[in-house]
Design an enzyme around this catalytic site. Structure first.
Site, mmCIF file in Angstrom:
data_model
loop_
_atom_site.group_PDB
_atom_site.id
_atom_site.type_symbol
_atom_site.label_atom_id
_atom_site.label_comp_id
_atom_site.label_asym_id
_atom_site.label_seq_id
_atom_site.Cartn_x
_atom_site.Cartn_y
_atom_site.Cartn_z
ATOM 1 N N THR A 241 45.614 -0.794 16.309
ATOM 2 C CA THR A 241 45.461 0.305 17.272
ATOM 3 C C THR A 241 46.407 0.056 18.440
ATOM 4 O OG1 THR A 241 44.031 1.289 18.966
ATOM 5 C CG2 THR A 241 43.398 -0.886 18.216
ATOM 6 N N ASP B 185 38.273 0.367 16.645
ATOM 7 C CA ASP B 185 36.814 0.190 16.695
ATOM 8 C C ASP B 185 36.066 1.129 15.742
ATOM 9 O OD1 ASP B 185 37.398 2.330 18.316
ATOM 10 O OD2 ASP B 185 36.100 1.722 19.963
ATOM 11 N N GLY B 186 36.561 2.375 15.601
ATOM 12 C CA GLY B 186 35.909 3.316 14.674
ATOM 13 C C GLY B 186 35.965 2.780 13.244
ATOM 14 N N GLY C 190 45.355 5.541 25.450
ATOM 15 C CA GLY C 190 44.534 4.343 25.598
ATOM 16 C C GLY C 190 43.056 4.627 25.397
ATOM 17 N N ARG C 191 42.745 5.899 25.164
ATOM 18 C CA ARG C 191 41.355 6.351 25.066
ATOM 19 C C ARG C 191 40.617 5.906 26.323
ATOM 20 N NH1 ARG C 191 39.029 8.370 20.427
ATOM 21 N NH2 ARG C 191 40.620 7.456 19.124
ATOM 22 N N ARG D 244 40.793 10.319 10.353
ATOM 23 C CA ARG D 244 39.527 10.076 11.062
ATOM 24 C C ARG D 244 38.473 10.797 10.238
ATOM 25 N NH1 ARG D 244 41.023 7.799 15.794
ATOM 26 N NH2 ARG D 244 42.914 8.531 16.838
ATOM 27 N N LYS E 250 62.097 5.189 49.986
ATOM 28 C CA LYS E 250 62.061 5.207 48.511
ATOM 29 C C LYS E 250 62.409 6.593 47.999
ATOM 30 C CE LYS E 250 59.145 1.681 46.564
ATOM 31 N NZ LYS E 250 58.128 1.416 45.576
ATOM 32 N N ARG F 104 62.423 7.661 35.528
ATOM 33 C CA ARG F 104 62.821 7.096 36.836
ATOM 34 C C ARG F 104 64.224 7.583 37.230
ATOM 35 N NH1 ARG F 104 60.054 4.735 40.965
ATOM 36 N NH2 ARG F 104 59.108 3.103 39.707
ATOM 37 N N ASP G 222 42.125 -2.489 22.558
ATOM 38 C CA ASP G 222 40.783 -2.481 23.145
ATOM 39 C C ASP G 222 39.741 -3.194 22.274
ATOM 40 O OD1 ASP G 222 40.863 -0.639 21.120
ATOM 41 O OD2 ASP G 222 39.841 0.948 22.205
ATOM 42 N N ARG H 66 52.634 6.479 19.580
ATOM 43 C CA ARG H 66 52.091 5.933 18.332
ATOM 44 C C ARG H 66 53.154 5.721 17.252
ATOM 45 N NH1 ARG H 66 46.658 8.633 17.826
ATOM 46 N NH2 ARG H 66 47.328 9.407 15.815
ATOM 47 N N GLY I 195 43.561 6.202 14.220
ATOM 48 C CA GLY I 195 44.930 6.483 14.680
ATOM 49 C C GLY I 195 45.898 5.453 14.118
ATOM 50 N N ARG J 250 56.056 16.200 39.716
ATOM 51 C CA ARG J 250 56.169 16.612 38.316
ATOM 52 C C ARG J 250 55.192 15.773 37.486
ATOM 53 N NH1 ARG J 250 58.669 20.017 40.417
ATOM 54 N NH2 ARG J 250 60.654 20.964 39.831
ATOM 55 N N ASP K 132 45.744 0.848 21.379
ATOM 56 C CA ASP K 132 44.948 0.759 22.611
ATOM 57 C C ASP K 132 44.666 -0.669 23.093
ATOM 58 O OD1 ASP K 132 44.836 3.519 22.391
ATOM 59 O OD2 ASP K 132 42.829 3.544 21.507
ATOM 60 N N ARG L 203 52.051 -4.883 3.905
ATOM 61 C CA ARG L 203 53.003 -5.697 3.124
ATOM 62 C C ARG L 203 52.477 -7.131 2.957
ATOM 63 N NH1 ARG L 203 56.974 -9.072 5.157
ATOM 64 N NH2 ARG L 203 58.879 -9.370 3.927
HETATM 65 O O1 F6P Z 1 43.176 5.189 19.422
HETATM 66 C C1 F6P Z 1 44.528 5.513 19.425
HETATM 67 C C2 F6P Z 1 44.773 6.802 20.152
HETATM 68 O O2 F6P Z 1 46.160 7.054 20.152
HETATM 69 C C3 F6P Z 1 44.222 6.884 21.571
HETATM 70 O O3 F6P Z 1 45.035 6.220 22.509
HETATM 71 C C4 F6P Z 1 44.132 8.366 21.779
HETATM 72 O O4 F6P Z 1 43.144 8.683 22.728
HETATM 73 C C5 F6P Z 1 43.735 8.864 20.409
HETATM 74 O O5 F6P Z 1 44.128 7.871 19.488
HETATM 75 C C6 F6P Z 1 44.360 10.184 20.010
HETATM 76 O O6 F6P Z 1 43.884 10.510 18.744
HETATM 77 P P1 F6P Z 1 44.385 11.750 17.870
HETATM 78 O O7 F6P Z 1 45.764 11.413 17.361
HETATM 79 O O8 F6P Z 1 43.387 11.843 16.771
HETATM 80 O O9 F6P Z 1 44.417 12.915 18.774
#
Ligand code: F6P
Length: 322
Positions: free
Chosen positions: A126, A103-104, A171-172, A72, A213, A155, A130, A255, A11, A246, A128, A21
């Site tokens: 990434t 990570d991938g 965030g996967r 990917r 609230k 809000r 992570d 992204r 991603g 909602r 995420d 750069r």
């Molecule tokens: O790893 C980045 C990410 O945006 C994750 O947060 C999300 O789960 C995933 O990629 C979505 O991937 P794609 O754009 O391939 O659907």
């Protein structure tokens, strides 16, 4: 090293261009040829090499996405794909490779190292956040700011209509986007995959606190164990039918966008460090920043992202949302 290459994979994330750069200009400073590989590992298998120079990375530090494109690739995880990639690098005379991704991407780099003698250094790209071995991945800061900006807007309308909103963020399987952006946006509750979600607890929290609230916002990290934002909203609505609820799924806007200053600076530092590390002979490691210092973490460790989450932050959210 005479010739190195860079690719972005998985991603995309804001700040990848700033990293490219830095890599291109640092390589040229060291009189090393620098080649870009388009479309990540897919492009590596298809021999999509393009030589880069200082001008090819002009005016990109502020741009989201990646000028090299990304993909990917499942083909790359097969032995056949890895062998083709290794052969293409050899034919091109590439001695070192910098992979920018999550990570991938680093799992792919580990596999490639088993089929080739190429030296590889990674940069964490990434949204995420992570990965082990860096306080912040490239793109995370921009993504959480995008979420906060979106939730601020939600809000406004939630207040006017006195509604309960469930906002789902990316965030996967990591809840770090949800956690930080939820704190920043003053969410009433934050649901993340790292901690089990009990609908009754959520209801207790929504019903507790101030009765006057006007609006309530629950941030739901995708892959929460109670389901996505729609499923959770339905379960809550079944028990609290008088709430006007909602759901908003923020999706891929998280992204995109111009990288924040923090992402540009971190990406520049990591890209710069990655080239110098490669030229010093390092390999199999990710360049990151921990406590403001550049450091290197083996790929095997970087991809083990199930670190303990700071539980004190969740407690704080509960208290501050009263
Ligand atoms: O790893 C980045 C990410 O945006 C994750 O947060 C999300 O789960 C995933 O990629 C979505 O991937 P794609 O754009 O391939 O659907």
């Amino acid at each position: 090293m005479q010739k190195i290459a860079v690719l972005t994979s998985g991603g995309d994330s804001p700040g990848m261009n700033a990293c490219i750069r830095a890599i291109v200009r640092t390589s040229i400073f060291h009189n090393t040829e620098i080649w870009g590989i388009r479309r990540g590992y897919e492009g590596l298998m298809d021999s999509e090499f393009v030589q880069m120079n200082t001008k090819s990375v002009a005016n990109i530090i502020q741009r989201g996405g990646t000028i090299l494109k990304t993909a990917r690739s499942s083909r790359f995880m097969e032995t056949e794909g890895l062998l083709v990639a290794a052969q293409n690098l050899k034919e091109q005379g590439i001695e070192g490779l910098i992979t920018i991704g999550g990570d991938g991407t680093f799992r792919g780099a580990l596999a490639l190292q088993q089929h080739s003698d190429i030296k590889i250094v990674g940069c964490p790209g990434t949204i995420d956040n992570d990965l082990v071995g860096t306080d912040f991945t490239i793109g995370y800061d921009t993504a959480i700011n995008t979420v906060v900006e979106a939730v601020d807007k939600i809000r406004d309308t939630a207040e006017s209509h006195e509604r309960l909103f469930f906002v789902e963020v990316m965030g996967r399987d990591a809840g770090l986007i949800a956690l930080r952006s939820g704190i920043g946006a003053g969410a009433e509750a934050i649901l993340i995959p790292e901690t089990p979600t009990h609908i009754d607890d959520l209801i207790r929290r929504l019903e507790g606190g101030r009765k006057d609230k006007s609006s309530k916002i629950v941030i739901v990290s995708e892959h929460d164990d109670a389901g996505g934002a729609f499923a959770i909203a339905e379960k809550v609505k079944a028990k609290l039918p008088y709430y006007d609820t909602r759901v908003t799924i923020l999706g891929h806007i998280q992204r995109g966008g111009n990288p924040s200053c923090m992402d540009r600076v971190n990406a520049s530092r990591m890209g710069f460090a990655a080239v110098e590390a490669l030229l010093e002979g390092r390999s199999g490691e990710m360049a990151g920043i921990v406590n403001k210092q550049v450091c290197f973490t083996p790929f095997e460790k970087a991809v083990k992202h199930l670190e303990e989450l700071d539980q004190s932050l969740l407690r704080m959210v509960e208290i501050l949302s009263l």
